[in-house]
Scaffold this active site. Structure first.
Site, PDB file in Angstrom:
ATOM      1  N   ASP A  11      -6.554   3.884  -2.338  1.00 39.16           N
ATOM      2  CA  ASP A  11      -5.939   3.738  -1.015  1.00 39.16           C
ATOM      3  C   ASP A  11      -5.783   2.238  -0.772  1.00 39.16           C
ATOM      4  O   ASP A  11      -6.284   1.418  -1.544  1.00 39.16           O
ATOM      5  CB  ASP A  11      -6.853   4.381   0.058  1.00 39.16           C
ATOM      6  CG  ASP A  11      -6.285   4.265   1.462  1.00 39.16           C
ATOM      7  OD1 ASP A  11      -5.082   4.556   1.639  1.00 39.16           O
ATOM      8  OD2 ASP A  11      -7.017   3.876   2.393  1.00 39.16           O
ATOM      9  N   SER A  12      -5.135   1.901   0.350  1.00 39.07           N
ATOM     10  CA  SER A  12      -5.037   0.484   0.711  1.00 39.07           C
ATOM     11  C   SER A  12      -6.386  -0.055   1.176  1.00 39.07           C
ATOM     12  O   SER A  12      -6.613  -1.265   1.136  1.00 39.07           O
ATOM     13  CB  SER A  12      -4.009   0.316   1.832  1.00 39.07           C
ATOM     14  OG  SER A  12      -4.402   1.082   2.958  1.00 39.07           O
ATOM     15  N   CYS A  74      -3.820   8.118  -0.567  1.00 37.61           N
ATOM     16  CA  CYS A  74      -3.029   7.318   0.365  1.00 37.61           C
ATOM     17  C   CYS A  74      -1.699   8.041   0.520  1.00 37.61           C
ATOM     18  O   CYS A  74      -0.994   8.279  -0.472  1.00 37.61           O
ATOM     19  CB  CYS A  74      -2.813   5.932  -0.231  1.00 37.61           C
ATOM     20  SG  CYS A  74      -1.603   4.944   0.655  1.00 37.61           S
ATOM     21  N   GLU A 153      -9.884   0.322  10.435  1.00 40.34           N
ATOM     22  CA  GLU A 153     -10.511  -0.666   9.536  1.00 40.34           C
ATOM     23  C   GLU A 153     -11.536  -1.515  10.290  1.00 40.34           C
ATOM     24  O   GLU A 153     -12.535  -1.934   9.723  1.00 40.34           O
ATOM     25  CB  GLU A 153      -9.438  -1.569   8.905  1.00 40.34           C
ATOM     26  CG  GLU A 153      -8.609  -0.889   7.824  1.00 40.34           C
ATOM     27  CD  GLU A 153      -9.316  -0.814   6.466  1.00 40.34           C
ATOM     28  OE1 GLU A 153     -10.080  -1.724   6.134  1.00 40.34           O
ATOM     29  OE2 GLU A 153      -9.085   0.177   5.743  1.00 40.34           O
ATOM     30  N   CYS A 185      -1.921  10.106   7.232  1.00 45.27           N
ATOM     31  CA  CYS A 185      -2.485   8.840   6.745  1.00 45.27           C
ATOM     32  C   CYS A 185      -3.979   9.081   6.623  1.00 45.27           C
ATOM     33  O   CYS A 185      -4.597   9.643   7.539  1.00 45.27           O
ATOM     34  CB  CYS A 185      -2.201   7.718   7.729  1.00 45.27           C
ATOM     35  SG  CYS A 185      -3.117   6.193   7.373  1.00 45.27           S
ATOM     36  N   HIS A 187      -6.446   7.239   6.844  1.00 44.31           N
ATOM     37  CA  HIS A 187      -7.328   6.569   7.809  1.00 44.31           C
ATOM     38  C   HIS A 187      -7.542   7.419   9.065  1.00 44.31           C
ATOM     39  O   HIS A 187      -8.557   7.287   9.743  1.00 44.31           O
ATOM     40  CB  HIS A 187      -6.732   5.223   8.254  1.00 44.31           C
ATOM     41  CG  HIS A 187      -6.913   4.116   7.271  1.00 44.31           C
ATOM     42  ND1 HIS A 187      -6.173   4.012   6.113  1.00 44.31           N
ATOM     43  CD2 HIS A 187      -7.761   3.045   7.269  1.00 44.31           C
ATOM     44  CE1 HIS A 187      -6.540   2.925   5.453  1.00 44.31           C
ATOM     45  NE2 HIS A 187      -7.505   2.323   6.132  1.00 44.31           N
TER      46      HIS A 187
HETATM   47  N1  DGL Z   1      -4.343   5.146   4.285  1.00 46.08           N
HETATM   48  C1  DGL Z   1      -3.009   4.947   3.857  1.00 46.08           C
HETATM   49  C2  DGL Z   1      -2.142   6.152   4.018  1.00 46.08           C
HETATM   50  O1  DGL Z   1      -2.642   7.258   3.905  1.00 46.08           O
HETATM   51  C3  DGL Z   1      -2.365   3.608   4.094  1.00 46.08           C
HETATM   52  C4  DGL Z   1      -2.560   2.956   5.407  1.00 46.08           C
HETATM   53  C5  DGL Z   1      -1.999   1.548   5.456  1.00 46.08           C
HETATM   54  O2  DGL Z   1      -2.484   0.709   4.693  1.00 46.08           O
HETATM   55  O3  DGL Z   1      -1.072   1.294   6.244  1.00 46.08           O
HETATM   56  O4  DGL Z   1      -0.954   6.066   4.209  1.00 46.08           O
END
Ligand code: DGL
Length: 266
Positions: A11-12, A74, A153, A185, A187
């Site tokens: 993931d990022s 991600c 984050e 997403c 997150h």
């Molecule tokens: N968690 C990621 C996703 O599912 C990327 C979030 C990001 O870095 O903008 O898209």
């Protein structure tokens, strides 16, 4: 591919931990190697070309670590990079979009499905196209939510800023009468309690992680890749940015120390 290899996921940042915690529950014997591309977070505002470049290097890194299977933890990379990379590498790999869509279609009753995701994922149309491909009568309401990744984050899961942002992003979806919301997403499931408070009990929340790990398990079983190893697998963590910061975030979100985190140059 060797069944004693680890499952690779990336993931990022910390979002993919919402996937690794499901792997640890559903497939407790499997080792994992996690890559957090923290030097390039957030992914959501980046171009398709940039995202493909990052994902290509990460997949190559994970392949070099001998992983047997890759989960794109991600959504942004699942939407934009997986379709290209799945034919570039001789490694089985899956993403979150198709399992997430299947789960949403299983749950919706009024056929009005909301998707919150990064700007890049919404722009790609990946969720909308997949939902409509499987059921053309579905109404899809997509909402980009760029303020949420930085809030998560920073560990702001119920701060006034988080409450304000979640209310703002969900308002149009609530007005549209959705009965199912996809967390597009990785997150966002960390904000599930807040989202549930805003949408109320009549809206089902879909975290694609569960269905994705189930699909990964089925694929690995089909390919003979499920481990027959012992009960204490290794879980290793790499980042492209600051290792200690990631270790602290991971401890906060998972409620346990993940052990040493290593910086890896891509
Ligand atoms: N968690 C990621 C996703 O599912 C990327 C979030 C990001 O870095 O903008 O898209």
């Amino acid at each position: 591919m060797n069944k004693s290899g680890a499952i690779g996921l990336f993931d990022s940042g910390i979002g993919g931990l919402t996937v690794s915690r499901v792997i640890n529950t559903i497939l407790p014997g499997e080792a994992t190697i996690y890559f957090g591309d923290t030097a390039h977070i957030p992914y959501g505002q980046r171009s398709a070309g940039e995202l493909l470049g990052f994902a290509d290097k990460i997949v190559s890194f994970l392949a070099g670590q001998g992983v047997k299977f890759i989960i794109f933890a991600c959504n942004t990379s699942s939407a934009l990079s997986l379709p290209v990379l799945s034919s570039r590498y001789p490694l089985p790999m899956i993403g979150l979009i198709q399992p997430g869509v299947a789960e949403a279609l299983r749950l919706t009753r009024n056929r009005k499905v909301g998707v919150i995701a990064t700007e890049a994922t919404v722009r790609s149309g990946a969720y909308e196209n997949e939902l409509k491909k499987r059921d053309s009568s579905i109404e899809v309401y997509s909402q980009a939510a760029p303020r949420l990744v930085p809030l998560v984050e920073a560990g702001e899961l119920d701060s006034p800023a988080a409450v304000e942002a979640v209310n703002q992003y969900l308002f149009p979806l609530r007005e549209a009468g959705i009965d199912t919301l996809i967390f597009g997403c990785t997150h966002y499931p960390f904000l599930a309690r807040l989202v549930a408070d805003v949408l109320g009990p009549d809206v089902q929340l879909v975290d694609p992680a569960g269905a994705t790990v189930q699909l990964a398990a089925a694929e690995m079983a089909r390919l003979g890749l499920l481990t027959t190893g012992g009960p204490c697998p290794m879980h290793r963590f790499f980042v492209s940015g600051e290792p200690q910061a990631f270790r602290e975030q991971a401890r906060r979100f998972l409620g346990k120390d993940v052990g040493p985190v290593t910086r890896a140059e891509l």
